[in-house]
Scaffold this motif. Structure first.
Motif, PDB file in Angstrom:
ATOM      1  N   CYS A 209       0.870  -1.178   0.000  1.00 38.65           N
ATOM      2  CA  CYS A 209       0.000   0.000   0.000  1.00 38.65           C
ATOM      3  C   CYS A 209       0.906   1.226   0.000  1.00 38.65           C
ATOM      4  N   ASP A 210       0.962   1.935  -1.115  1.00 42.72           N
ATOM      5  CA  ASP A 210       1.914   3.032  -1.288  1.00 42.72           C
ATOM      6  C   ASP A 210       1.258   4.249  -1.942  1.00 42.72           C
ATOM      7  N   PRO A 211       0.245   4.822  -1.303  1.00 38.24           N
ATOM      8  CA  PRO A 211      -0.505   5.916  -1.908  1.00 38.24           C
ATOM      9  C   PRO A 211       0.324   7.187  -2.097  1.00 38.24           C
ATOM     10  N   ALA A 213       1.287  10.812  -2.186  1.00 38.92           N
ATOM     11  CA  ALA A 213       0.850  11.961  -1.386  1.00 38.92           C
ATOM     12  C   ALA A 213      -0.082  11.555  -0.248  1.00 38.92           C
ATOM     13  N   GLY A 214      -0.138  10.248   0.028  1.00 37.99           N
ATOM     14  CA  GLY A 214      -1.001   9.769   1.099  1.00 37.99           C
ATOM     15  C   GLY A 214      -2.474   9.777   0.760  1.00 37.99           C
ATOM     16  N   LEU A 215      -2.801   9.982  -0.522  1.00 33.49           N
ATOM     17  CA  LEU A 215      -4.199  10.060  -0.960  1.00 33.49           C
ATOM     18  C   LEU A 215      -4.640   8.742  -1.582  1.00 33.49           C
ATOM     19  N   VAL A 216      -5.912   8.434  -1.445  1.00 34.91           N
ATOM     20  CA  VAL A 216      -6.437   7.176  -1.992  1.00 34.91           C
ATOM     21  C   VAL A 216      -6.787   7.384  -3.470  1.00 34.91           C
ATOM     22  N   GLU A 217      -5.739   7.611  -4.271  1.00 32.06           N
ATOM     23  CA  GLU A 217      -5.950   7.893  -5.692  1.00 32.06           C
ATOM     24  C   GLU A 217      -4.955   7.150  -6.576  1.00 32.06           C
ATOM     25  N   VAL A 218      -3.677   7.437  -6.403  1.00 31.27           N
ATOM     26  CA  VAL A 218      -2.627   6.778  -7.177  1.00 31.27           C
ATOM     27  C   VAL A 218      -1.802   5.925  -6.221  1.00 31.27           C
ATOM     28  N   PRO A 219      -1.716   4.613  -6.473  1.00 31.57           N
ATOM     29  CA  PRO A 219      -2.197   3.834  -7.617  1.00 31.57           C
ATOM     30  C   PRO A 219      -3.543   3.151  -7.374  1.00 31.57           C
ATOM     31  N   CYS A 220      -4.264   3.569  -6.345  1.00 37.31           N
ATOM     32  CA  CYS A 220      -5.455   2.845  -5.876  1.00 37.31           C
ATOM     33  C   CYS A 220      -6.525   2.652  -6.948  1.00 37.31           C
ATOM     34  N   PRO A 263       7.358  -4.043   5.846  1.00 37.85           N
ATOM     35  CA  PRO A 263       7.865  -2.854   6.540  1.00 37.85           C
ATOM     36  C   PRO A 263       6.802  -1.756   6.557  1.00 37.85           C
ATOM     37  N   SER A 264       6.856  -0.881   7.518  1.00 41.35           N
ATOM     38  CA  SER A 264       5.858   0.180   7.633  1.00 41.35           C
ATOM     39  C   SER A 264       5.822   1.066   6.398  1.00 41.35           C
ATOM     40  N   ALA A 265       6.933   1.167   5.677  1.00 45.37           N
ATOM     41  CA  ALA A 265       6.984   1.991   4.473  1.00 45.37           C
ATOM     42  C   ALA A 265       6.006   1.506   3.410  1.00 45.37           C
ATOM     43  N   PHE A 266       5.615   0.242   3.505  1.00 46.36           N
ATOM     44  CA  PHE A 266       4.731  -0.349   2.512  1.00 46.36           C
ATOM     45  C   PHE A 266       3.324  -0.572   3.036  1.00 46.36           C
ATOM     46  N   GLU A 271       5.571   6.250   2.446  1.00 41.06           N
ATOM     47  CA  GLU A 271       7.010   6.384   2.622  1.00 41.06           C
ATOM     48  C   GLU A 271       7.806   5.433   1.730  1.00 41.06           C
ATOM     49  N   GLY A 272       7.100   4.615   0.950  1.00 42.18           N
ATOM     50  CA  GLY A 272       7.796   3.653   0.104  1.00 42.18           C
ATOM     51  C   GLY A 272       7.063   3.429  -1.195  1.00 42.18           C
ATOM     52  N   GLY A 273       7.604   2.539  -2.002  1.00 45.47           N
ATOM     53  CA  GLY A 273       6.957   2.201  -3.272  1.00 45.47           C
ATOM     54  C   GLY A 273       6.804   3.390  -4.199  1.00 45.47           C
ATOM     55  N   LEU A 274       5.659   3.477  -4.858  1.00 45.06           N
ATOM     56  CA  LEU A 274       5.408   4.557  -5.822  1.00 45.06           C
ATOM     57  C   LEU A 274       5.398   5.930  -5.155  1.00 45.06           C
TER      58      LEU A 274
END
Length: 290
Positions: A209-211, A213-220, A263-266, A271-274
């Motif tokens: 889970c790597d949103p 800007a922290g938004l439920v948009e990309v890549p959701c 890891p928490s980054a994911f 904080e991780g991924g895309l």
């Protein structure tokens, strides 16, 4: 009450003549204390919201952040061109899923199934199933109760939270629930539905889970589209008689173990991924100025 998919299948077969939706209605009555009519009315309301979210989301407008919007309409136009590579049913499910999640990003009304971030999969698959299988409203409600029954086991034994188990727990669970409900709607057995769940989860294990800007948009948004298409393929595999070598409850347990190890980054921290790519960071800065 059932606590594993094995128990769910057994109870549905032995007590309700294979009708998973009736088992779920009985369970909901037992857990909530509500009468059958109230349970059906509440699910009917969910159904209305789900179907409306598909049509309401199929627009050209974008979200406030500007990250998403218009892709469902774009795919709809492409489908009408007659030059598609994939089957129209698969593409319709992908289009529907994006429409719902684009609507969610624009603060529209959606039904969290099981979460807002994964709200596109189930309505998307239900929409194409209704058209392809000519489902009545009664059958549509059965579809939702069936999905809920299998989702209940996943939630209790693994997770439906991206912050806890990664996107495998959100879109993965939603896609698995959709696949199970579709399998039964198409005439499959509860056991075959359990196999469809296996196929989805096994192939989404580790999905982070790597949103951005922290938004439920990309890549959701696009993950919901792919999750919906996974559900269709998984249901067909199950209906063909294909079986998972790993039992479904062990597959669900594996999802829990994998999610706990991420890891928490994911896990929805951005904080991780895309979200941590140069472009992901740039978009976050443009939106929030941080």
């Amino acid at each position: 009450m059932f606590y594993t998919v094995k128990e769910l299948v057994q109870q549905a077969e032995e007590k309700f003549d294979g009708n998973v939706s009736e088992l779920m209605i009985h369970t909901e009555k037992e857990l909530s204390g509500r009468e059958r009519e109230e349970v059906l009315n509440l699910m009917s309301r969910n159904l209305t919201v789900m179907l409306s979210s598909i049509t309401d989301g199929l627009t050209e407008s974008t979200s406030r952040s500007g990250l998403t919007g218009g892709d469902a309409a774009k795919l709809d136009r492409y489908m009408k061109s007659g030059n598609t590579l994939a089957d129209q049913t698969v593409l319709a499910a992908a289009r529907n899923a994006m429409a719902v999640n684009e609507l969610n990003a624009k603060m529209g009304l959606v039904c969290a199934t099981p979460t807002a971030g994964s709200a596109g999969c189930l309505p998307a698959v239900l929409g194409v199933a209704t058209e392809k299988l000519s489902l009545t409203k009664e059958k549509q409600l059965e579809f939702l109760f069936t999905a809920g029954a299998f989702g209940l086991v996943i939630a209790n034994n693994a997770s439906i939270s991206g912050a806890e188990g990664g996107c495998q727990a959100e879109v993965g669970s939603a896609s698995a629930m959709s696949a199970a409900a579709l399998t039964i709607a198409a005439g499959g057995t509860p056991y075959q539905a359990s196999q469809a769940i296996c196929f989805v989860i096994k192939n989404m294990l580790g999905l982070i889970c790597d949103p951005v800007a922290g938004l439920v948009e990309v890549p959701c948004v696009k993950r919901n589209a792919m999750g919906a298409s996974f559900a269709l393929v998984a249901a067909d595999m199950a209906l063909a008689g294909i079986e998972s070598k790993i039992p479904v409850d062990e597959v669900i347990d594996a999802m829990y173990q994998v999610g706990s190890s991420l890891p928490s980054a994911f896990r929805e921290t951005a904080e991780g991924g895309l979200a941590a790519t140069p472009t992901g960071k740039r978009l976050s800065h443009e939106i929030f100025g941080e």
